[in-house]
Write a protein that holds these residues in place. Structure first.
Motif, PDB file in Angstrom:
ATOM      1  N   GLY A 277       0.804  -1.212   0.000  1.00 54.82           N
ATOM      2  CA  GLY A 277       0.000   0.000   0.000  1.00 54.82           C
ATOM      3  C   GLY A 277       0.839   1.264   0.000  1.00 54.82           C
ATOM      4  N   ARG A 278       2.028   1.189  -0.594  1.00 59.63           N
ATOM      5  CA  ARG A 278       2.957   2.320  -0.646  1.00 59.63           C
ATOM      6  C   ARG A 278       3.372   2.549  -2.095  1.00 59.63           C
ATOM      7  NH1 ARG A 278       5.471   3.824   4.285  1.00 59.63           N
ATOM      8  NH2 ARG A 278       4.335   2.869   5.983  1.00 59.63           N
ATOM      9  N   THR A 279       4.350   3.414  -2.286  1.00 62.36           N
ATOM     10  CA  THR A 279       4.832   3.720  -3.629  1.00 62.36           C
ATOM     11  C   THR A 279       6.013   2.832  -4.000  1.00 62.36           C
ATOM     12  OG1 THR A 279       6.429   5.365  -2.876  1.00 62.36           O
ATOM     13  CG2 THR A 279       4.178   6.147  -3.346  1.00 62.36           C
ATOM     14  N   GLU A 280       6.315   2.813  -5.284  1.00 63.00           N
ATOM     15  CA  GLU A 280       7.484   2.081  -5.770  1.00 63.00           C
ATOM     16  C   GLU A 280       8.760   2.681  -5.172  1.00 63.00           C
ATOM     17  OE1 GLU A 280       9.767   1.190 -10.020  1.00 63.00           O
ATOM     18  OE2 GLU A 280       7.718   1.963 -10.038  1.00 63.00           O
ATOM     19  N   THR A 281       8.810   4.001  -5.078  1.00 63.66           N
ATOM     20  CA  THR A 281       9.973   4.683  -4.504  1.00 63.66           C
ATOM     21  C   THR A 281      10.174   4.276  -3.049  1.00 63.66           C
ATOM     22  OG1 THR A 281       9.653   6.533  -6.002  1.00 63.66           O
ATOM     23  CG2 THR A 281      11.024   6.925  -4.056  1.00 63.66           C
ATOM     24  N   TRP A 282       9.085   4.215  -2.288  1.00 64.35           N
ATOM     25  CA  TRP A 282       9.172   3.787  -0.891  1.00 64.35           C
ATOM     26  C   TRP A 282       9.775   2.380  -0.814  1.00 64.35           C
ATOM     27  CZ3 TRP A 282       7.043  -0.487   1.460  1.00 64.35           C
ATOM     28  CH2 TRP A 282       7.187  -0.547   2.857  1.00 64.35           C
ATOM     29  N   ALA A 283       9.328   1.486  -1.698  1.00 60.95           N
ATOM     30  CA  ALA A 283       9.839   0.113  -1.689  1.00 60.95           C
ATOM     31  C   ALA A 283      11.337   0.092  -1.991  1.00 60.95           C
ATOM     32  CB  ALA A 283       9.072  -0.748  -2.692  1.00 60.95           C
ATOM     33  N   ARG A 284      11.769   0.884  -2.970  1.00 62.09           N
ATOM     34  CA  ARG A 284      13.191   0.947  -3.330  1.00 62.09           C
ATOM     35  C   ARG A 284      14.037   1.465  -2.157  1.00 62.09           C
ATOM     36  NH1 ARG A 284      14.435   0.310  -8.612  1.00 62.09           N
ATOM     37  NH2 ARG A 284      12.718   0.411 -10.086  1.00 62.09           N
ATOM     38  N   VAL A 285      13.585   2.569  -1.566  1.00 65.13           N
ATOM     39  CA  VAL A 285      14.335   3.179  -0.463  1.00 65.13           C
ATOM     40  C   VAL A 285      14.376   2.238   0.739  1.00 65.13           C
ATOM     41  CG1 VAL A 285      14.300   5.079   1.208  1.00 65.13           C
ATOM     42  CG2 VAL A 285      13.931   5.548  -1.219  1.00 65.13           C
ATOM     43  N   THR A 286      13.256   1.624   1.041  1.00 67.11           N
ATOM     44  CA  THR A 286      13.190   0.699   2.181  1.00 67.11           C
ATOM     45  C   THR A 286      14.106  -0.492   1.957  1.00 67.11           C
ATOM     46  OG1 THR A 286      10.925   1.388   2.636  1.00 67.11           O
ATOM     47  CG2 THR A 286      11.643  -0.689   3.616  1.00 67.11           C
ATOM     48  N   PHE A 287      14.123  -1.028   0.738  1.00 66.62           N
ATOM     49  CA  PHE A 287      14.994  -2.159   0.430  1.00 66.62           C
ATOM     50  C   PHE A 287      16.463  -1.746   0.554  1.00 66.62           C
ATOM     51  CE2 PHE A 287      17.250  -5.055  -2.520  1.00 66.62           C
ATOM     52  CZ  PHE A 287      16.918  -6.255  -1.927  1.00 66.62           C
ATOM     53  N   TYR A 288      16.810  -0.572   0.016  1.00 67.12           N
ATOM     54  CA  TYR A 288      18.185  -0.085   0.094  1.00 67.12           C
ATOM     55  C   TYR A 288      18.613   0.075   1.550  1.00 67.12           C
ATOM     56  CZ  TYR A 288      22.185   3.003  -0.111  1.00 67.12           C
ATOM     57  OH  TYR A 288      23.427   3.557   0.081  1.00 67.12           O
ATOM     58  N   ARG A 289      17.761   0.720   2.354  1.00 67.45           N
ATOM     59  CA  ARG A 289      18.095   0.924   3.769  1.00 67.45           C
ATOM     60  C   ARG A 289      18.228  -0.410   4.504  1.00 67.45           C
ATOM     61  NH1 ARG A 289      14.102   6.030   5.056  1.00 67.45           N
ATOM     62  NH2 ARG A 289      15.404   7.595   4.042  1.00 67.45           N
ATOM     63  N   SER A 290      17.383  -1.358   4.141  1.00 65.12           N
ATOM     64  CA  SER A 290      17.454  -2.689   4.756  1.00 65.12           C
ATOM     65  C   SER A 290      18.778  -3.361   4.423  1.00 65.12           C
ATOM     66  CB  SER A 290      16.293  -3.561   4.274  1.00 65.12           C
ATOM     67  OG  SER A 290      15.061  -2.967   4.584  1.00 65.12           O
ATOM     68  N   LYS A 291      19.181  -3.276   3.158  1.00 67.74           N
ATOM     69  CA  LYS A 291      20.461  -3.864   2.748  1.00 67.74           C
ATOM     70  C   LYS A 291      21.613  -3.231   3.492  1.00 67.74           C
ATOM     71  CE  LYS A 291      20.879  -3.433  -1.634  1.00 67.74           C
ATOM     72  NZ  LYS A 291      21.225  -3.465  -3.051  1.00 67.74           N
ATOM     73  N   GLU A 292      21.583  -1.902   3.627  1.00 65.39           N
ATOM     74  CA  GLU A 292      22.645  -1.210   4.351  1.00 65.39           C
ATOM     75  C   GLU A 292      22.680  -1.658   5.811  1.00 65.39           C
ATOM     76  OE1 GLU A 292      25.080   0.864   3.034  1.00 65.39           O
ATOM     77  OE2 GLU A 292      24.200  -0.018   1.239  1.00 65.39           O
ATOM     78  N   LYS A 293      21.515  -1.797   6.407  1.00 65.13           N
ATOM     79  CA  LYS A 293      21.436  -2.235   7.792  1.00 65.13           C
ATOM     80  C   LYS A 293      21.990  -3.654   7.924  1.00 65.13           C
ATOM     81  CE  LYS A 293      18.020  -0.951  10.585  1.00 65.13           C
ATOM     82  NZ  LYS A 293      16.696  -0.882  11.237  1.00 65.13           N
ATOM     83  N   LEU A 294      21.678  -4.524   6.965  1.00 65.65           N
ATOM     84  CA  LEU A 294      22.181  -5.908   7.011  1.00 65.65           C
ATOM     85  C   LEU A 294      23.700  -5.936   6.820  1.00 65.65           C
ATOM     86  CD1 LEU A 294      19.364  -7.693   4.974  1.00 65.65           C
ATOM     87  CD2 LEU A 294      19.771  -7.830   7.456  1.00 65.65           C
ATOM     88  N   LYS A 295      24.218  -5.083   5.961  1.00 65.93           N
ATOM     89  CA  LYS A 295      25.666  -5.026   5.754  1.00 65.93           C
ATOM     90  C   LYS A 295      26.382  -4.617   7.033  1.00 65.93           C
ATOM     91  CE  LYS A 295      25.600  -3.719   0.885  1.00 65.93           C
ATOM     92  NZ  LYS A 295      25.859  -2.614  -0.053  1.00 65.93           N
ATOM     93  N   ASN A 296      25.730  -3.783   7.821  1.00 58.14           N
ATOM     94  CA  ASN A 296      26.315  -3.316   9.083  1.00 58.14           C
ATOM     95  C   ASN A 296      25.972  -4.229  10.249  1.00 58.14           C
ATOM     96  OD1 ASN A 296      27.412  -1.041   7.829  1.00 58.14           O
ATOM     97  ND2 ASN A 296      25.506   0.085   8.036  1.00 58.14           N
ATOM     98  N   GLY A 297      25.538  -5.423   9.943  1.00 58.55           N
ATOM     99  CA  GLY A 297      25.223  -6.384  11.012  1.00 58.55           C
ATOM    100  C   GLY A 297      23.906  -6.096  11.702  1.00 58.55           C
ATOM    101  N   GLY A 298      23.028  -5.338  11.051  1.00 57.86           N
ATOM    102  CA  GLY A 298      21.717  -5.059  11.636  1.00 57.86           C
ATOM    103  C   GLY A 298      21.684  -3.847  12.521  1.00 57.86           C
ATOM    104  N   ALA A 299      22.835  -3.166  12.684  1.00 58.21           N
ATOM    105  CA  ALA A 299      22.894  -2.018  13.603  1.00 58.21           C
ATOM    106  C   ALA A 299      22.558  -0.728  12.862  1.00 58.21           C
ATOM    107  CB  ALA A 299      24.283  -1.901  14.210  1.00 58.21           C
ATOM    108  N   SER A 300      21.469  -0.075  13.273  1.00 55.53           N
ATOM    109  CA  SER A 300      21.069   1.223  12.748  1.00 55.53           C
ATOM    110  C   SER A 300      19.848   1.682  13.507  1.00 55.53           C
ATOM    111  CB  SER A 300      20.762   1.106  11.248  1.00 55.53           C
ATOM    112  OG  SER A 300      20.301   2.333  10.756  1.00 55.53           O
TER     113      SER A 300
END
Length: 163
Positions: free
Chosen positions: A137-160
């Motif tokens: 129920g969101r935008t395509e941009t929201w999905a892209r940004v959320t996925f990117y932020r999730s990947k960054e958080k996972l790269k940092n071991g989940g810390a953010s």
């Protein structure tokens, strides 16, 4: 009815992957996939075409998954000694084989719900960002940004601190 058979052939794998990513149980994912298409047949007259058929089906599947979780909470938990043992590779082989994968899944599982859902839909469900946005129920941009932020958080071991 032939149309629904075609819809099933085209989208069953997507729905199954989506559900498997949610429950990580092939049998349950298959059962919920069948129930998704049963519910779709029952409510096909309410499909207005405002989104892709795959998105509509994943929305039904998501609803059924949450319904299953609510039902499970009402039932007594299964104790580990009640579960049957399954033969397979030795414990040592299993640990070595799955250690990295399990660490990643734990990190994904610890993400905030919206980020976790986007990662599951993208990585395990194979949905496009537009489809993810539609399902959530969101935008395509929201999905892209959320996925990117999730990947960054996972790269940092989940810390953010951000969600």
């Amino acid at each position: 009815m032939e149309d629904m058979q075609k819809v099933y052939q085209q989208h069953a794998q997507t729905v199954y992957k989506f559900l498997l990513a949610q429950c990580r149980d092939p049998g349950l994912a298959e059962e919920l996939t069948q129930e998704t298409f049963y519910q779709a047949v029952k409510s096909v007259d309410r499909f207005d075409g405002s989104c892709k058929v795959s998105v509509w089906l994943c929305q039904i599947a998501k609803h059924l998954w949450f319904q299953h979780l609510r039902k499970q909470k009402r039932e007594a938990p299964v104790l580990p000694e009640d579960l049957p043992e399954s033969p397979g590779p030795s414990a040592e082989e299993s640990v070595l084989e799955q250690e990295g994968r399990m660490d990643l899944l734990k990190l994904v599982h610890n993400l905030p719900e919206s980020q976790r859902e986007v990662v599951y839909l993208r990585a395990f469900g194979g949905l496009s960002f537009r489809e993810i946005g539609d399902v959530c129920g969101r935008t395509e941009t929201w999905a892209r940004v959320t996925f990117y932020r999730s990947k960054e958080k996972l790269k940092n071991g989940g810390a953010s601190d951000e969600e």
